[in-house]
Design a protein around this motif. Structure first.
Motif, short mmCIF file in Angstrom:
data_model
loop_
_atom_site.label_atom_id
_atom_site.label_comp_id
_atom_site.label_asym_id
_atom_site.label_seq_id
_atom_site.Cartn_x
_atom_site.Cartn_y
_atom_site.Cartn_z
N ALA A 28 0.83 -1.20 0.00
CA ALA A 28 0.00 0.00 0.00
C ALA A 28 0.87 1.26 0.00
CB ALA A 28 -0.93 -0.01 1.20
N LYS A 29 1.94 1.25 0.76
CA LYS A 29 2.85 2.40 0.79
C LYS A 29 3.55 2.57 -0.55
CE LYS A 29 3.48 2.38 5.75
NZ LYS A 29 4.35 2.11 6.88
N ARG A 30 3.88 1.46 -1.20
CA ARG A 30 4.49 1.53 -2.53
C ARG A 30 3.49 2.12 -3.53
NH1 ARG A 30 7.02 -3.64 -3.42
NH2 ARG A 30 8.67 -2.74 -2.16
N MET A 31 2.23 1.67 -3.46
CA MET A 31 1.20 2.22 -4.35
C MET A 31 1.05 3.72 -4.13
SD MET A 31 -1.99 -0.39 -4.68
CE MET A 31 -2.09 -1.01 -3.01
N ARG A 32 1.06 4.14 -2.87
CA ARG A 32 0.94 5.56 -2.55
C ARG A 32 2.11 6.34 -3.13
NH1 ARG A 32 0.99 6.56 3.46
NH2 ARG A 32 -1.24 6.18 3.38
N SER A 33 3.31 5.81 -3.00
CA SER A 33 4.49 6.50 -3.53
C SER A 33 4.43 6.63 -5.05
CB SER A 33 5.77 5.75 -3.13
OG SER A 33 5.92 5.77 -1.74
N ILE A 34 4.05 5.56 -5.71
CA ILE A 34 3.92 5.60 -7.18
C ILE A 34 2.86 6.61 -7.58
CG2 ILE A 34 3.19 4.27 -9.20
CD1 ILE A 34 4.50 1.81 -7.79
N ALA A 35 1.74 6.62 -6.88
CA ALA A 35 0.66 7.57 -7.19
C ALA A 35 1.12 9.01 -6.98
CB ALA A 35 -0.56 7.27 -6.32
N ARG A 36 1.87 9.25 -5.91
CA ARG A 36 2.37 10.61 -5.65
C ARG A 36 3.29 11.08 -6.76
NH1 ARG A 36 3.60 10.36 0.87
NH2 ARG A 36 1.46 10.83 1.51
N VAL A 37 4.24 10.25 -7.12
CA VAL A 37 5.19 10.62 -8.17
C VAL A 37 4.46 10.83 -9.49
CG1 VAL A 37 7.14 9.79 -9.56
CG2 VAL A 37 7.19 9.54 -7.07
N LEU A 38 3.60 9.89 -9.84
CA LEU A 38 2.86 9.98 -11.10
C LEU A 38 2.02 11.26 -11.16
CD1 LEU A 38 1.97 8.74 -13.80
CD2 LEU A 38 0.23 7.46 -12.52
N SER A 39 1.29 11.55 -10.10
CA SER A 39 0.42 12.73 -10.13
C SER A 39 1.23 14.03 -10.12
CB SER A 39 -0.58 12.70 -8.97
OG SER A 39 0.07 12.73 -7.73
N LEU A 40 2.34 14.07 -9.39
CA LEU A 40 3.18 15.28 -9.38
C LEU A 40 3.85 15.52 -10.73
CD1 LEU A 40 4.82 15.12 -5.85
CD2 LEU A 40 3.19 16.82 -6.67
N VAL A 41 4.38 14.46 -11.33
CA VAL A 41 5.01 14.61 -12.65
C VAL A 41 3.97 15.03 -13.68
CG1 VAL A 41 6.15 13.33 -14.51
CG2 VAL A 41 6.94 13.07 -12.16
N TRP A 42 2.81 14.38 -13.63
CA TRP A 42 1.74 14.69 -14.57
C TRP A 42 1.28 16.14 -14.43
CZ3 TRP A 42 -3.47 15.36 -12.83
CH2 TRP A 42 -4.41 15.49 -13.85
N GLY A 43 0.96 16.57 -13.20
CA GLY A 43 0.51 17.94 -12.98
C GLY A 43 1.59 18.96 -13.31
N GLY A 44 2.83 18.67 -12.89
CA GLY A 44 3.94 19.56 -13.18
C GLY A 44 4.21 19.70 -14.67
N TRP A 45 4.12 18.58 -15.39
CA TRP A 45 4.34 18.62 -16.84
C TRP A 45 3.30 19.51 -17.51
CZ3 TRP A 45 7.06 18.65 -20.94
CH2 TRP A 45 6.45 18.56 -22.19
N TRP A 46 2.03 19.35 -17.17
CA TRP A 46 1.00 20.12 -17.85
C TRP A 46 1.02 21.59 -17.45
CZ3 TRP A 46 -0.62 18.82 -22.28
CH2 TRP A 46 -0.66 17.48 -22.63
N LEU A 47 1.47 21.90 -16.24
CA LEU A 47 1.66 23.30 -15.86
C LEU A 47 2.80 23.90 -16.67
CD1 LEU A 47 1.06 25.75 -14.09
CD2 LEU A 47 2.63 24.80 -12.39
N PHE A 48 3.92 23.18 -16.73
CA PHE A 48 5.06 23.63 -17.53
C PHE A 48 4.66 23.79 -19.00
CE2 PHE A 48 8.39 22.23 -20.47
CZ PHE A 48 9.28 23.30 -20.32
N PHE A 49 3.98 22.81 -19.56
CA PHE A 49 3.58 22.85 -20.96
C PHE A 49 2.68 24.06 -21.24
CE2 PHE A 49 0.82 21.76 -24.52
CZ PHE A 49 1.76 21.38 -25.48
N GLY A 50 1.73 24.30 -20.33
CA GLY A 50 0.84 25.43 -20.52
C GLY A 50 1.56 26.76 -20.51
N LEU A 51 2.56 26.89 -19.64
CA LEU A 51 3.32 28.13 -19.59
C LEU A 51 4.32 28.23 -20.73
CD1 LEU A 51 4.07 28.43 -15.77
CD2 LEU A 51 2.61 29.94 -17.13
N ALA A 52 5.04 27.14 -20.97
CA ALA A 52 6.13 27.17 -21.95
C ALA A 52 5.65 27.29 -23.39
CB ALA A 52 6.99 25.92 -21.79
N SER A 53 4.41 26.93 -23.65
CA SER A 53 3.95 27.04 -25.04
C SER A 53 3.89 28.48 -25.51
CB SER A 53 2.59 26.34 -25.21
OG SER A 53 1.63 26.91 -24.37
N GLY A 54 4.01 29.44 -24.61
CA GLY A 54 4.08 30.84 -25.00
C GLY A 54 5.47 31.42 -24.86
#
Length: 128
Positions: free
Chosen positions: A11-37
């Motif tokens: 369960a702790k491993r699942m939580r860690s994977i979910a945290r990394v996945l969601s942070l990378v995903w959210g961070g990427w789309w924030l970066f993409f939204g800003l950097a496209s300009g």
């Protein structure tokens, strides 16, 4: 007792994977939204800020998951479902199939997977 320890570890491993996945995903789309300009300099970045709003929402949801796992899991799954349903409807007239598939795989599937992992780990680790 051993089974409970194994369950806690997975369960702790699942939580860690979910945290990394969601942070990378959210961070990427924030970066993409800003950097496209970014090609237009600082003015382009500022004018492009509204395009970064979805990424900011995604990243905020990922950060909320550190404190409110179940709430964030549901929010992530709703965000993923909105993308999976809404994006194809939005671009159905002018979208290319490969582009639609790419966006669904990179913008819709990660929050669904992260939300599922958060929910599963939360249910395994919640106090009985």
């Amino acid at each position: 007792m051993v089974n409970r320890v194994i369950t806690d570890i997975s369960a702790k491993r699942m939580r860690s994977i979910a945290r990394v996945l969601s942070l990378v995903w959210g961070g990427w789309w924030l970066f993409f939204g800003l950097a496209s300009g970014a090609g237009e300099g600082v003015k382009g970045l500022l004018l492009n800020t509204p395009n970064a709003l979805p990424g900011l929402i995604f990243l905020i949801t990922a950060v909320v998951a550190w404190r409110r796992e179940r709430l964030a899991a549901i929010a992530l799954m709703v965000e993923g479902a909105i993308v999976l349903i809404g994006y194809p409807l939005m671009v159905r007239e002018h979208g290319y199939l490969l582009t639609i598939v790419f966006v669904l795989l990179t913008m819709g599937v990660p929050p669904l997977v992260a939300g599922f992992l958060f929910l599963k780990s939360w249910s395994r680790l919640k106090p009985s």
